[in-house]
Design an enzyme around this catalytic site. Structure first.
Site, PDB file in Angstrom:
ATOM      1  N   SER A   1      -4.118  20.574 -17.965  1.00  0.00           N
ATOM      2  CA  SER A   1      -3.995  21.160 -16.637  1.00  0.00           C
ATOM      3  C   SER A   1      -2.691  21.929 -16.508  1.00  0.00           C
ATOM      4  O   SER A   1      -2.445  22.575 -15.497  1.00  0.00           O
ATOM      5  CB  SER A   1      -4.072  20.069 -15.562  1.00  0.00           C
ATOM      6  OG  SER A   1      -3.051  19.130 -15.755  1.00  0.00           O
TER       7      SER A   1
ATOM      8  N   HIS B   1     -10.804  23.342 -17.996  1.00  0.00           N
ATOM      9  CA  HIS B   1     -10.098  22.458 -17.076  1.00  0.00           C
ATOM     10  C   HIS B   1     -11.060  21.893 -16.039  1.00  0.00           C
ATOM     11  O   HIS B   1     -11.417  22.566 -15.075  1.00  0.00           O
ATOM     12  CB  HIS B   1      -8.944  23.223 -16.404  1.00  0.00           C
ATOM     13  CG  HIS B   1      -8.100  22.380 -15.504  1.00  0.00           C
ATOM     14  ND1 HIS B   1      -7.389  22.878 -14.447  1.00  0.00           N
ATOM     15  CD2 HIS B   1      -7.852  21.049 -15.521  1.00  0.00           C
ATOM     16  CE1 HIS B   1      -6.748  21.890 -13.843  1.00  0.00           C
ATOM     17  NE2 HIS B   1      -7.016  20.780 -14.471  1.00  0.00           N
TER      18      HIS B   1
ATOM     19  N   GLU C   1     -12.275  25.402 -14.612  1.00  0.00           N
ATOM     20  CA  GLU C   1     -11.544  26.616 -14.965  1.00  0.00           C
ATOM     21  C   GLU C   1     -11.737  26.853 -16.459  1.00  0.00           C
ATOM     22  O   GLU C   1     -11.411  25.988 -17.267  1.00  0.00           O
ATOM     23  CB  GLU C   1     -10.046  26.465 -14.647  1.00  0.00           C
ATOM     24  CG  GLU C   1      -9.738  26.413 -13.151  1.00  0.00           C
ATOM     25  CD  GLU C   1      -8.246  26.242 -12.850  1.00  0.00           C
ATOM     26  OE1 GLU C   1      -7.786  26.759 -11.819  1.00  0.00           O
ATOM     27  OE2 GLU C   1      -7.533  25.573 -13.623  1.00  0.00           O
TER      28      GLU C   1
ATOM     29  N   ASN D   1      -3.938  25.110  -9.429  1.00  0.00           N
ATOM     30  CA  ASN D   1      -2.622  24.486  -9.304  1.00  0.00           C
ATOM     31  C   ASN D   1      -1.558  25.471  -8.865  1.00  0.00           C
ATOM     32  O   ASN D   1      -0.602  25.116  -8.183  1.00  0.00           O
ATOM     33  CB  ASN D   1      -2.195  23.829 -10.618  1.00  0.00           C
ATOM     34  CG  ASN D   1      -2.717  22.409 -10.708  1.00  0.00           C
ATOM     35  OD1 ASN D   1      -3.074  21.812  -9.696  1.00  0.00           O
ATOM     36  ND2 ASN D   1      -2.775  21.870 -11.910  1.00  0.00           N
TER      37      ASN D   1
END
Lengths: 287, 241
Positions: free
Chosen positions: A122, A143, A155, A193
């Site tokens: 991540s 991800h 992702e 993120n």
């Protein structure tokens, strides 16, 4: 369910994410090989998964037969060399670049010319992980979000040298197995993120400047449509996890001021107030 | 009680706010209409963004019409209530507020100018909102208050990611909805709110703080130049037919 391209699947690392992804793949009908170097970790996490599944059986969400079949589709293998024939291998070991590089280097010596190697990292650079492999153009990021069984988003991250062809095939396959893929260029924090950073960091600035208090910020943002305010959300995520994500994105962008973490995140962590898991974070929780 | 209010200023939010207040049973006047009713007005809502001098001129005009004890709610998306209060004769009646999602949110954010000494008397001005079911939250006086500031920063980061070709617009929005449970993707949310409003908040914060973290993504500025202001005009981050 089968797919011509990716049929023989393996997971490396039976932690929360690794086993979660394995459980998801098994739930849509795949046989999944899983490699875990620590037999203790495997025993603990496997029995935790079985416990969780039997709760679902009790609640009538799963039949005993379905549970048995699901568990039978996940096979523990004892050596990386057992993964020679795989079409796709998803790595979900500890978030440590040296460990991952060593693993990708080893794996790329073992697997066939057509195996895709994916990392569930991540925060680390896909490009750096890929560079350790013999065929970096066949390495990409996948991800998944926690819990992998439930969270639809994946992702699909393209390293600097990942071949577009593999990006497209993996993206297509992710769709076919019922998840929502988004293609993302390899960059710090990838997409979610990174774009979510202001939600967390700006909230610290609002309170430290005395513009609002924590409960107020949460109330206002809930009223605007967010499921949770930033402070209650950080308590759920874990103050430490959220700080680590902030620091990682900040460093990844070489100290870009937009991503600068707030010292109060650090103080919270130092005080041991890590959120729900410790009973105290921004707010206190009865155990 | 049916309140009589002046709704002043221009912007895409004007019709939405006017409709909403009328639905609540309030009587809404424009500045021009308000002369005859000037003795009966309860409050002013002024929603001019404040990019140029129009906002100041408008408030000076409004002050001439009204008795000095009538509160003026002024949009603080781009400027602080303190700065706005410095333009008028009676700064104690200035209340900063956010006009974003006014009809949808149960909460109304307000801020008090530094010039206000009697906070209790000032806070009484805000009670008219509880008559139509709004919960008033008094927050600190900086551009964009809490929600508009948070939204503008999320949109800004999503815009940077888009211009850097990290992902396409549809995927950015999808990822933020599915990956973090945002009620709306930041880019489509910006289109609904209006790119000019998002830009006003960012430039306001950038001006007040002088910090790089509030610097608007260059693409946002280009969209303003091009007139791609969002859903209202048919084009923003997305095309609308």
């Amino acid at each position: 369910m089968t797919n011509d391209t990716f049929h023989r699947l393996a997971i490396i690392g039976a932690g929360t994410m690794g086993l979660g992804i394995a459980e998801f793949l098994a739930s849509v009908g795949y046989n999944v090989a899983i490699y875990e170097s620590s037999s203790k970790a495997w025993k603990n996490n496997w029995s935790r998964l079985k416990h969780r599944l039997s709760k679902q059986v009790e609640r009538g969400k799963l039949t005993t037969k379905e549970m048995k079949e699901l568990c039978q589709r996940i096979h523990l293998v004892s050596s990386l060399s057992d993964l020679r024939e795989m079409d796709l291998i998803i790595e979900a070991v500890v978030e440590n670049i040296e460990v991952k590089k060593e693993l990708f280097s080893q794996l790329s010596q073992i697997v066939s010319d057509t195996t895709i190697l994916a990392s569930n990292t991540s925060s680390l650079s896909i490009t750096e992980i890929a560079a350790a492999a013999a065929n970096p153009e066949r390495v990409l990021g996948l991800h998944f979000f926690n819990p992998a069984v439930k969270m639809p988003l994946v992702e699909v991250i393209r390293g600097e040298v990942t071949e577009l062809k593999w990006m497209e095939e993996v993206t297509q396959w992710i769709k076919e197995i019922g998840k929502e893929p988004v293609q993302v260029a390899d960059s710090p924090g990838f997409l979610v993120n990174r774009v979510a950073r202001p939600f967390h960091i700006e909230s610290y600035r609002l309170i430290s400047e005395g513009l609002a208090d924590k409960a107020q910020v949460d109330r206002i943002l809930r009223a605007a449509g967010f499921k949770m305010g930033p402070f209650e959300l950080q308590d759920l995520i874990g103050i430490d996890i959220n700080l680590a994500a902030s620091v990682s994105v900040y460093r990844g962008f070489f100290a870009e001021p937009r991503f600068r973490p707030h010292y109060r995140q650090q103080r919270m962590m130092e005080s041991g107030a890590l959120g729900r898991k410790t009973g105290k974070g921004h707010f206190t929780y009865e155990s | 009680m049916s309140r009589r209010v002046i709704l002043a200023g221009n912007g895409a939010l004007y019709p939405e706010i006017a409709n909403y207040l009328k639905l609540q049973g309030w009587m809404v006047y424009s500045v021009e209409e308000s002369w005859q009713e000037r003795e009966k007005i309860h409050a002013v809502l002024e929603i001019e963004s404040g990019f140029n001098d129009d906002k100041r001129q408008l408030l000076i005009e409004v002050e001439k019409i009204l008795p000095p004890d009538i509160p003026i709610f002024t949009s603080v998306l781009h400027r602080t209530a303190t700065e706005i209060a410095s333009w008028v004769r009676v700064p104690e009646r200035i209340i900063g507020f956010s006009p974003l999602l006014l009809s949808e949110m149960e909460i109304l954010e307000v801020s008090s100018p530094l010039q206000v000494r009697d906070q209790q008397k000032w806070a009484k001005f805000t009670t008219i909102w509880s008559e139509i079911g709004k919960q008033v939250e008094i927050v600190g006086d900086e551009p964009g208050l809490v929600f508009p500031r948070t939204l503008a920063l999320l949109v800004n980061e999503a815009t940077f990611a888009l211009s850097e070709r990290i992902a396409n617009a549809r995927d950015i929005d999808l990822a933020m909805k599915l990956g973090t449970n945002f009620p709306e993707g930041p880019l489509s949310w910006a289109d609904q709110v209006g790119i000019d409003y998002i830009y006003a908040i960012l430039t306001g914060l950038y001006r007040e703080y002088g910090e790089d973290r509030y610097r608007p993504a260059p693409l946002l500025r280009k969209m303003i130049y091009a007139g791609y202001l969002g859903k209202e005009v048919g084009r923003g981050f997305y095309d609308y037919d």
